[in-house]
Design a protein around this motif. Sequence first.
Motif, PDB file in Angstrom:
ATOM      1  N   ILE A 175       0.831  -1.219   0.000  1.00 60.88           N
ATOM      2  CA  ILE A 175       0.000   0.000   0.000  1.00 60.88           C
ATOM      3  C   ILE A 175       0.865   1.268   0.000  1.00 60.88           C
ATOM      4  O   ILE A 175       0.590   2.209  -0.749  1.00 60.88           O
ATOM      5  N   ASP A 176       1.924   1.288   0.802  1.00 62.18           N
ATOM      6  CA  ASP A 176       2.790   2.484   0.822  1.00 62.18           C
ATOM      7  C   ASP A 176       3.416   2.736  -0.550  1.00 62.18           C
ATOM      8  O   ASP A 176       3.486   3.875  -1.015  1.00 62.18           O
ATOM      9  N   ALA A 177       3.854   1.657  -1.201  1.00 61.84           N
ATOM     10  CA  ALA A 177       4.480   1.800  -2.527  1.00 61.84           C
ATOM     11  C   ALA A 177       3.449   2.318  -3.535  1.00 61.84           C
ATOM     12  O   ALA A 177       3.775   3.137  -4.401  1.00 61.84           O
ATOM     13  N   GLU A 178       2.212   1.859  -3.412  1.00 57.86           N
ATOM     14  CA  GLU A 178       1.152   2.333  -4.318  1.00 57.86           C
ATOM     15  C   GLU A 178       0.901   3.823  -4.117  1.00 57.86           C
ATOM     16  O   GLU A 178       0.691   4.563  -5.074  1.00 57.86           O
ATOM     17  N   ILE A 179       0.919   4.251  -2.844  1.00 59.78           N
ATOM     18  CA  ILE A 179       0.706   5.683  -2.552  1.00 59.78           C
ATOM     19  C   ILE A 179       1.865   6.495  -3.138  1.00 59.78           C
ATOM     20  O   ILE A 179       1.660   7.538  -3.769  1.00 59.78           O
ATOM     21  N   GLU A 180       3.073   5.996  -2.955  1.00 59.51           N
ATOM     22  CA  GLU A 180       4.240   6.726  -3.482  1.00 59.51           C
ATOM     23  C   GLU A 180       4.190   6.804  -5.007  1.00 59.51           C
ATOM     24  O   GLU A 180       4.524   7.816  -5.606  1.00 59.51           O
ATOM     25  N   LYS A 181       3.726   5.699  -5.610  1.00 57.92           N
ATOM     26  CA  LYS A 181       3.670   5.667  -7.082  1.00 57.92           C
ATOM     27  C   LYS A 181       2.648   6.688  -7.592  1.00 57.92           C
ATOM     28  O   LYS A 181       2.924   7.448  -8.506  1.00 57.92           O
ATOM     29  N   SER A 182       1.458   6.709  -6.973  1.00 61.06           N
ATOM     30  CA  SER A 182       0.437   7.594  -7.553  1.00 61.06           C
ATOM     31  C   SER A 182       0.641   9.065  -7.186  1.00 61.06           C
ATOM     32  O   SER A 182       0.192   9.936  -7.912  1.00 61.06           O
ATOM     33  N   THR A 183       1.310   9.344  -6.071  1.00 58.35           N
ATOM     34  CA  THR A 183       1.539  10.766  -5.731  1.00 58.35           C
ATOM     35  C   THR A 183       2.897  11.256  -6.220  1.00 58.35           C
ATOM     36  O   THR A 183       3.166  12.457  -6.195  1.00 58.35           O
ATOM     37  N   GLN A 184       3.760  10.277  -6.607  1.00 60.32           N
ATOM     38  CA  GLN A 184       5.145  10.648  -6.972  1.00 60.32           C
ATOM     39  C   GLN A 184       5.850  11.345  -5.813  1.00 60.32           C
ATOM     40  O   GLN A 184       6.676  12.225  -6.012  1.00 60.32           O
ATOM     41  N   LYS A 185       5.475  10.954  -4.585  1.00 60.68           N
ATOM     42  CA  LYS A 185       6.124  11.524  -3.398  1.00 60.68           C
ATOM     43  C   LYS A 185       6.442  10.412  -2.421  1.00 60.68           C
ATOM     44  O   LYS A 185       5.719   9.417  -2.335  1.00 60.68           O
ATOM     45  N   LYS A 186       7.491  10.588  -1.653  1.00 62.06           N
ATOM     46  CA  LYS A 186       7.836   9.634  -0.603  1.00 62.06           C
ATOM     47  C   LYS A 186       6.837   9.787   0.544  1.00 62.06           C
ATOM     48  O   LYS A 186       6.339  10.894   0.794  1.00 62.06           O
TER      49      LYS A 186
ATOM     50  N   PHE B 192      -3.976  13.439   5.906  1.00 62.85           N
ATOM     51  CA  PHE B 192      -4.008  13.342   4.445  1.00 62.85           C
ATOM     52  C   PHE B 192      -3.427  11.995   3.994  1.00 62.85           C
ATOM     53  O   PHE B 192      -3.992  11.314   3.129  1.00 62.85           O
ATOM     54  N   PHE B 193      -2.323  11.596   4.631  1.00 66.37           N
ATOM     55  CA  PHE B 193      -1.747  10.284   4.316  1.00 66.37           C
ATOM     56  C   PHE B 193      -2.766   9.176   4.584  1.00 66.37           C
ATOM     57  O   PHE B 193      -2.935   8.259   3.777  1.00 66.37           O
ATOM     58  N   ARG B 194      -3.465   9.271   5.732  1.00 68.15           N
ATOM     59  CA  ARG B 194      -4.432   8.215   6.091  1.00 68.15           C
ATOM     60  C   ARG B 194      -5.575   8.144   5.077  1.00 68.15           C
ATOM     61  O   ARG B 194      -6.128   7.075   4.837  1.00 68.15           O
TER      62      ARG B 194
ATOM     63  N   GLU C 167      -4.227   6.334   2.121  1.00 61.54           N
ATOM     64  CA  GLU C 167      -4.074   4.918   2.516  1.00 61.54           C
ATOM     65  C   GLU C 167      -5.425   4.207   2.421  1.00 61.54           C
ATOM     66  O   GLU C 167      -5.529   3.104   1.881  1.00 61.54           O
ATOM     67  N   LYS C 168      -6.461   4.882   2.908  1.00 60.20           N
ATOM     68  CA  LYS C 168      -7.806   4.280   2.885  1.00 60.20           C
ATOM     69  C   LYS C 168      -8.264   4.027   1.442  1.00 60.20           C
ATOM     70  O   LYS C 168      -8.836   2.980   1.124  1.00 60.20           O
ATOM     71  N   GLU C 169      -7.988   4.984   0.554  1.00 61.94           N
ATOM     72  CA  GLU C 169      -8.378   4.825  -0.858  1.00 61.94           C
ATOM     73  C   GLU C 169      -7.716   3.601  -1.481  1.00 61.94           C
ATOM     74  O   GLU C 169      -8.344   2.818  -2.179  1.00 61.94           O
ATOM     75  N   LYS C 170      -6.426   3.438  -1.197  1.00 63.68           N
ATOM     76  CA  LYS C 170      -5.696   2.297  -1.786  1.00 63.68           C
ATOM     77  C   LYS C 170      -6.186   0.977  -1.193  1.00 63.68           C
ATOM     78  O   LYS C 170      -6.286  -0.027  -1.897  1.00 63.68           O
TER      79      LYS C 170
END
Length: 170
Positions: free
Chosen positions: A34-45, A57-59, A62-65
């Motif tokens: 899930i973290d990698a998916e968030i990083e991929k779609s936001t292009q942010k660490k 905002f992170f949460r 995370e919920k969406e993914k």
Amino acid sequence: MKSNIVLIGMMGSGKSTVGRELSRQLPDFNYTDIDAEIEKSTQKKISEIFLRHGEPFFRMLEKEKIKKFCKENNYIISAGGGAFENEENRKLMLETSHVIYLKATPEAIYERIKQENHRPLLKKNFSVEKITSIMQLREKNYEKADITIDTTGKTPQDIVKEILGALNNG
Ligand code: S3P
């Protein structure tokens, strides 16, 4: 019907390593983090998202993914250490997936992650005590998992064997 496998547990409990190994043993399953998916779609660490936009905002991301992947079939999903704290996430994960809690001692977690500095929640006061206090807050929810695996002294291969055994008996 539970059609996915979700790995939960504290930061540094081995979810990604075990998840990847499990997907090697279960070729019909896809693996996602899930973290990698968030990083991929936001292009942010993840650390940058926490810093610039805050934890709420992170949460939300995370919920969406989690919603997206729990609705799939045959996914092995490695979730971030705090994802199971949210009631909606927990309910969805338990409905759609075999939820596996990788339990590790605060000392083992400390040893595993002491060289890393990308975890925003541990940036301040990184210590066994800090890990213990986060774990104590989360333990009650982690224990709602379908299967708990004590990872102490075990290799990722041992843990995967145990998971497969528990899934076959379940
Ligand atoms: C978090 C764990 C991290 C990441 C974020 C928040 C937590 O994931 O989602 O830094 O709240 O425990 P890992 O458990 O994969 O390190």
